[in-house]
Design a protein around this motif. Structure first.
Motif, short mmCIF file in Angstrom:
data_model
loop_
_atom_site.label_atom_id
_atom_site.label_comp_id
_atom_site.label_asym_id
_atom_site.label_seq_id
_atom_site.Cartn_x
_atom_site.Cartn_y
_atom_site.Cartn_z
N ALA A 137 0.83 -1.28 0.13
CA ALA A 137 -0.06 -0.05 -0.23
C ALA A 137 1.03 1.26 0.03
O ALA A 137 2.00 1.25 0.30
N SER A 138 0.37 2.17 -0.57
CA SER A 138 1.20 3.63 -0.75
C SER A 138 0.19 4.79 -0.64
O SER A 138 -0.84 4.66 -1.17
N GLY A 139 0.63 5.95 -0.10
CA GLY A 139 -0.29 6.98 -0.32
C GLY A 139 -0.13 7.69 -1.71
O GLY A 139 -1.21 8.11 -2.10
N GLY A 140 1.21 7.66 -1.96
CA GLY A 140 1.14 8.50 -3.38
C GLY A 140 2.13 8.03 -4.07
O GLY A 140 1.94 8.43 -5.36
N THR A 141 2.86 7.04 -3.87
CA THR A 141 3.98 6.28 -4.89
C THR A 141 3.09 5.23 -5.82
O THR A 141 2.47 4.34 -5.07
N ARG A 142 3.37 5.43 -6.95
CA ARG A 142 2.71 4.34 -7.84
C ARG A 142 3.71 3.16 -8.03
O ARG A 142 4.64 3.20 -8.34
N VAL A 143 3.24 2.01 -7.68
CA VAL A 143 3.81 0.69 -7.47
C VAL A 143 4.18 0.39 -8.92
O VAL A 143 3.43 0.45 -9.88
N GLY A 144 5.74 0.17 -9.32
CA GLY A 144 6.20 -0.07 -10.62
C GLY A 144 6.46 1.18 -11.17
O GLY A 144 7.36 1.03 -12.22
N SER A 145 6.58 2.37 -10.65
CA SER A 145 7.01 3.61 -10.96
C SER A 145 8.38 3.68 -10.85
O SER A 145 9.08 3.13 -10.09
#
Length: 196
Positions: A137-145
């Motif tokens: 889970a993340s607040g603002g980071t896109r997974v894989g970015s």
């Protein structure tokens, strides 16, 4: 693959944690007949230090009682992985990477000659035949970015110790679209392949 699950929670929050909720859902999806060992990292783990490294690199027959005691937690954490058929890791992304406690867990379980070995063709993981499911889970980071230094790291380190079957359930950018992100994550859990 054994029907036992090792659950690792890395979120510092015990209540209101999205990664913990997703791990709950994943465990339920895996079925009620699985035995679950829970390792909660919210209280932290000790960091490796000079004494730990010295103990780790001393051949097992030559270790002192103090060195064996120094490696006891590491041995326990590795035994938990060895006993599991599936490892469920629930983690947030903190400041673009994994929480410090999860990095400490990795440092304690990645041990040459125990969970991986070096060969002429490169390192080989020794914990094969297992599956990992990572709820992230993340607040603002896109997974894989390009700013996500958590998901790729976890996939790599799991493969490094021999766990190559790794699925991700992602609830990323919750601060942007919490409702849509959570629905997508719940759909991902529902779509997880379950062994017959």
């Amino acid at each position: 693959m054994t029907n036992s699950v090792l659950r690792i929670d890395a979120s510092a929050r015990r209540t209101g944690s999205v990664s913990r909720d997703l791990s709950d859902r994943i465990i339920a999806r895996l079925g009620g007949d699985a035995s679950v060992v829970h390792r909660d990292l919210a209280d932290g783990l000790p960091l490796i230090d000079e004494a730990w490294i010295g103990a780790n690199f001393t051949p097992a027959p030559d270790r002192t009682e103090a060195q064996r005691a120094t490696l006891e937690l590491s041995d326990t954490l590795i035994a938990e992985i060895e006993a599991a058929g599936t490892i469920v890791i629930g983690t947030p992304i903190y400041n673009f990477g994994v929480p410090a406690a999860l990095k400490a867990w990795v440092d304690l379980v990645a041990r040459a000659g125990v969970t991986f070995t070096y060969t002429e063709s490169g390192p080989v993981g020794l914990l094969s035949g297992k599956r990992a499911i990572v709820a992230i889970a993340s607040g603002g980071t896109r997974v894989g970015s390009e700013i996500d230094f958590a998901a790729g790291y976890l996939r790599h380190v799991l493969g490094f110790i021999g766990i190559h079957e790794v699925d991700f359930v992602t609830a990323d950018q919750l601060m942007i679209d919490a409702e849509g992100t959570l629905k997508s994550a719940h759909d991902q859990v529902a779509g997880l392949a379950i062994a017959a």
